[in-house]
Design a protein around this motif. Structure first.
Motif, PDB file in Angstrom:
ATOM      1  N   TRP A  80       0.838  -1.205   0.000  1.00  0.00           N
ATOM      2  CA  TRP A  80       0.000   0.000   0.000  1.00  0.00           C
ATOM      3  C   TRP A  80       0.868   1.247   0.000  1.00  0.00           C
ATOM      4  N   ASP A  83       2.388   1.762  -3.368  1.00  0.00           N
ATOM      5  CA  ASP A  83       1.378   2.304  -4.287  1.00  0.00           C
ATOM      6  C   ASP A  83       1.153   3.800  -4.044  1.00  0.00           C
ATOM      7  N   GLU A  84       1.395   4.254  -2.807  1.00  0.00           N
ATOM      8  CA  GLU A  84       1.239   5.672  -2.475  1.00  0.00           C
ATOM      9  C   GLU A  84       2.490   6.475  -2.813  1.00  0.00           C
ATOM     10  N   VAL A 185      -5.952  -1.387   4.343  1.00  0.00           N
ATOM     11  CA  VAL A 185      -4.554  -1.183   3.968  1.00  0.00           C
ATOM     12  C   VAL A 185      -3.782  -2.492   4.034  1.00  0.00           C
ATOM     13  N   THR A 188      -4.171  -5.225   1.337  1.00  0.00           N
ATOM     14  CA  THR A 188      -3.641  -5.001  -0.007  1.00  0.00           C
ATOM     15  C   THR A 188      -2.830  -6.213  -0.453  1.00  0.00           C
TER      16      THR A 188
END
Length: 602
Positions: A80, A83-84, A185, A188
Motif C-alpha cells: 500500500w 502504491d502511495e 490497507v 492489499t
C-alpha cells in the motif's frame, strides 16, 4: 532459568598523552542481519504459528497475532505504501501507543524501504497547542501518519492536516479528513515489488526515527539505520542476553515504542529470539500500576526492564502476594533498569523476593544509553553497587576526558547516528561530535574501582545540569537531587536543584501528599539532619520552595519520559528561585540558611 550466562566483564583501556582514556570491549560482535524485517522473516519461517504480540481488547480479553499473520499484514502495508509512492528515505509517523498494529507497522514500513517514526502520544494527547507534534512530523517531512483511533486523536490530526499527510486509522472518522482504514490497507495484495525493495535494503539506509525526549530543548529527530538496529541485536547476542535455552521469551511491555528501550531494544530483541510481546496497558504510576499487576497474573516474563520507580512498585505488589511473586520470577533470566539510578534498598528487595520465589537471586543489570547512540554501556554481571552503569558493549568505544575528579564520557561505534546529525535540525547538530567522531554524551562518570577498570563505570551526573556556586565549587545536581529525595522519600515527589552563582544550593520541590503543613513540619526535621550528614556546602540544601503548580508538559518542564527537565524549570520559575535567596517570607518557603539549620523564617 536455562540459557548461557553473560561473560565475565572485560575492557581494554588505552591511556593517552592528554590523560584521556579510550575504553573498548574486547568481546567479538558476531553475525549482523541485513535488516530487522529480514530477521523477522527468518524467525517466521521457523515458526509461523508462534505468537508475535498480544494485547487486551476493549472487553479486557487478550487478542493475539502470530508471526505468520503479522508477516502477511506487513507485506500488505508495504505494498500500500509503495502504491502511495513511499520509498527509500521517506518517513511514516506512528502517533499512538504500543499496539499490535504498531508492531506490524514497524515491520511493514521498513519492508518498502521507508522508516517508521514513532511519536510520543503525549504530543498528541497531553498537549493543547500540538506544537511539538507538528515539529516532529514536519522535521522528517512525514508522508503518512498512522493512529489506532482517529476520534481519540482528532485534535492532533486536525493540527497537522495542512501538512499534506495521508492518514491511516484502525478505527474512527473525522469530518474533513480522508482516512484510510487499517484493515483495508493491510489487506492489499502484495506484489513482487515488496521483495525487490527488501533486497535493496542497505546497512546505512534509514530504518527508524526516534525523537529525543526534549529534556535539553525541543524534540529532535534522530535517524537510525538498519545497521544501528541489527548491531544492537548482535551486541546482546554476544553477551548471551538473548539465550533463553531454546524457549520463546515472553515480555510484558509497558514502555512506549517511541523510546529506545521499548522501540529498539525490547521490540527488536524479542523478534530476534522468536518471542512474544505482551502489551501492558499499565504504567509505573499509582493510578495504573494495578493494570500491570493484573497482566502479570497471565504472563511469566523471561526478562523485565523498567524504570526504578516501576521496580519499586512491583516490589510492593510482590511482597503482598507470594503467588504473584513466584509467577513473576519463575522464568526470569534478568531484571534491567535504566533512565535513573536504582536505590540500593530496591535492589536489595528485588534480590530478596527472587530468593523467596526460586531460591536464588536473579541478576539485575543496568542499561545506559541515549537516542543518539542507542546503548553505550551495560552492566551485565552481578555484584557491584546499583549506581554502576557497566562497561562498553561490543564494538563500542568510550572516550573519557578528565574533568576534575570525574570524566566526561564520549561514545563512538556502529550504533551511533550519522555525523550529519538530527533530521531537520542542522543548528542542533553543530558540535555534537569531537574531532575523532566521538559523540559528547554530556554525562560524567567515575570508575567504580580506580584500580580495576573491569569493575565498571559509575554515573556521576549530567554536565549540563551541574553548576558552580559563588565560591567556584561545582554542585553535582543529580547526586544532590537523588540524595535529597532519598532522605525525604515519604514527603517529596520531585525536586529541582538551584543555586547558580549563589552561596549555597536550594530546591524547588513537589510533595507526595496534599497536606502541606504536615509536610513542612516533616521537612523542618529532615533537612537539618540531611545537611548535617553531608560534607561541604555544595551538598547541602539552604532552602526549599514547595511548588503548587505541577510541571508543565507544554512548556517543556516535563519530558515525554515523565522526567522533570531541571534547566527548563529553573528558567521558568526564576522568580521563585530568587525569592529563596532574598529571604522572603512566604507560606510555601522553608529557609535553612548556608549552614543548613532551620533559621526561624516560614
Amino acid at each position: 532459568m536455562a540459557g548461557k550466562a553473560p561473560p565475565q566483564p572485560a575492557v581494554d583501556v588505552e591511556h593517552r598523552e592528554d590523560d584521556s582514556l579510550i575504553l573498548h570491549c574486547p568481546l567479538p560482535l558476531g553475525p549482523v542481519a541485513q535488516s530487522l524485517c529480514h530477521l523477522f522473516d527468518e524467525v517466521t519461517a521457523r515458526g509461523p504459528d508462534a505468537a508475535f504480540m498480544k494485547q487486551r481488547d476493549d472487553d479486557g480479553q487478550w487478542r493475539s497475532i502470530t508471526y505468520g499473520e503479522a508477516q502477511r499484514a506487513a507485506n500488505g502495508l508495504a505494498q500500500w505504501l509503495i502504491d502511495e509512492g513511499i520509498g527509500f528515505g521517506d518517513c511514516v509517523a506512528y502517533l499512538s501507543e504500543p499496539s499490535i498494529e504498531h508492531g506490524i507497522a514497524a515491520i511493514g514500513i521498513q519492508r518498502c524501504g521507508a522508516a517508521i517514526a514513532p511519536v510520543s502520544p503525549a504530543y498528541s494527547l497531553s498537549s493543547v497547542d500540538h506544537a511539538q507534534l507538528r515539529q516532529c512530523v514536519s522535521s522528517i517531512n512525514a508522508k503518512v501518519a498512522i493512529v489506532d483511533d482517529a476520534d481519540r486523536f482528532g485534535p492532533a490530526l486536525h493540527s497537522i492536516s495542512d501538512l499534506g499527510i495521508r492518514i491511516i486509522a484502525r478505527q474512527g472518522a473525522l469530518d474533513g479528513l480522508d482516512i484510510a482504514r487499517w484493515n483495508d490497507v493491510i489487506a492489499t495484495q502484495p506484489g513482487p515489488e515488496v521483495a525487490v525493495r527488501m533486497a535493496k535494503i542497505a546497512p546505512n539506509d534509514l530504518a527508524r526515527i526516534i525523537y529525543t525526549s526534549g529534556s535539553t530543548g525541543s524534540p529532535k529527530a534522530t535517524p537510525q539505520s538498519h545497521a544501528n538496529l541489527t548491531i544492537t541485536i548482535a551486541q546482546c547476542e554476544a553477551l548471551n542476553l538473548l539465550d533463553f535455552g531454546g524457549e520463546r521469551p515472553q515480555l510484558l511491555e509497558a514502555m512506549p515504542f517511541s523510546h529506545i528501550m521499548a522501540g529498539n531494544f525490547n521490540f527488536n530483541n524479542v523478534i530476534a529470539a522468536g518471542g512474544t510481546i505482551w502489551i501492558d496497558d499499565g504504567k509505573p504510576t499509582p493510578a495504573l500500576i494495578g493494570k500491570t499487576i493484573r497482566n502479570l497474573q497471565d504472563v511469566s516474563p523471561h526478562y523485565a526492564i523498567s524504570v526504578p520507580l516501576g521496580l519499586s512498585m512491583l516490589c510492593d505488589a510482590f511482597e503482598a502476594d507470594a503467588e504473584l511473586n513466584r509467577k513473576f520470577f519463575a522464568n526470569l533470566k534478568f531484571i534491567g533498569f535504566g533512565g535513573a539510578l536504582l536505590a540500593p534498598s530496591v535492589k536489595s528487595r528485588l534480590e530478596s523476593l527472587s530468593v523467596q520465589a526460586r531460591g536464588e537471586a536473579v541478576p539485575i543489570y543496568s542499561f545506559y544509553g541515549a537516542t543518539e547512540y542507542l546503548f553505550g554501556t551495560l552492566k551485565y554481571w552481578t555484584g557491584g553497587s546499583s549506581d554502576t552503569i557497566g562497561l562498553p558493549l561490543p564494538a563500542i568505544d568510550l572516550k573519557l576526558v578528565p574533568l576534575g575528579d570525574r570524566f566526561e564520557m564520549r561514545v563512538k561505534g556502529p550504533t551511533l547516528m550519522p555525523q550529519s546529525g538530527y533530521l531537520g535540525s542542522p543548528e542542533a547538530s553543530v558540535e555534537l561530535f569531537d574531532e575523532e567522531g566521538f559523540y559528547g554524551t554530556g554525562d560524567a562518570v567515575r570508575f567504580a574501582d580506580p584500580d580495576d577498570p573491569s569493575a565498571g563505570l559509575i554515573f556521576a551526573g549530567r554536565l549540563s545540569e551541574d553548576f558552580k556556586l559563588a565560591s567556584g565549587t561545582y554542585v553535582q545536581v543529580e547526586a544532590l537531587r537523588q540524595n535529597l529525595l532519598n532522605a525525604c522519600r515519604d514527603v517529596l515527589a520531585e525536586a529541582v536543584i538551584c543555586g547558580l552563582n549563589q552561596e549555597y544550593p536550594t530546591a524547588l520541590v513537589w510533595l507526595k501528599g496534599a497536606d502541606k503543613e504536615a509536610a513542612k513540619s516533616a521537612l523542618t526535621e529532615l533537612i537539618p539532619k540531611f545537611n548535617a550528614a553531608q560534607g561541604g556546602s555544595a551538598r547541602q540544601i539552604g532552602a526549599l520552595f514547595i511548588q503548587d503548580a505541577p510541571p508543565s508538559f507544554d512548556a517543556g518542564e516535563v519530558t515525554v519520559k515523565g522526567n522533570v527537565a531541571q534547566r527548563v524549570v529553573r528558567e521558568r520559575r526564576s522568580a521563585d528561585i530568587q525569592a529563596m535567596y532574598e529571604g522572603l517570607d512566604r507560606p510555601a518557603l522553608l529557609h535553612f540558611g548556608p549552614g543548613g539549620q532551620r533559621n526561624g523564617r516560614s
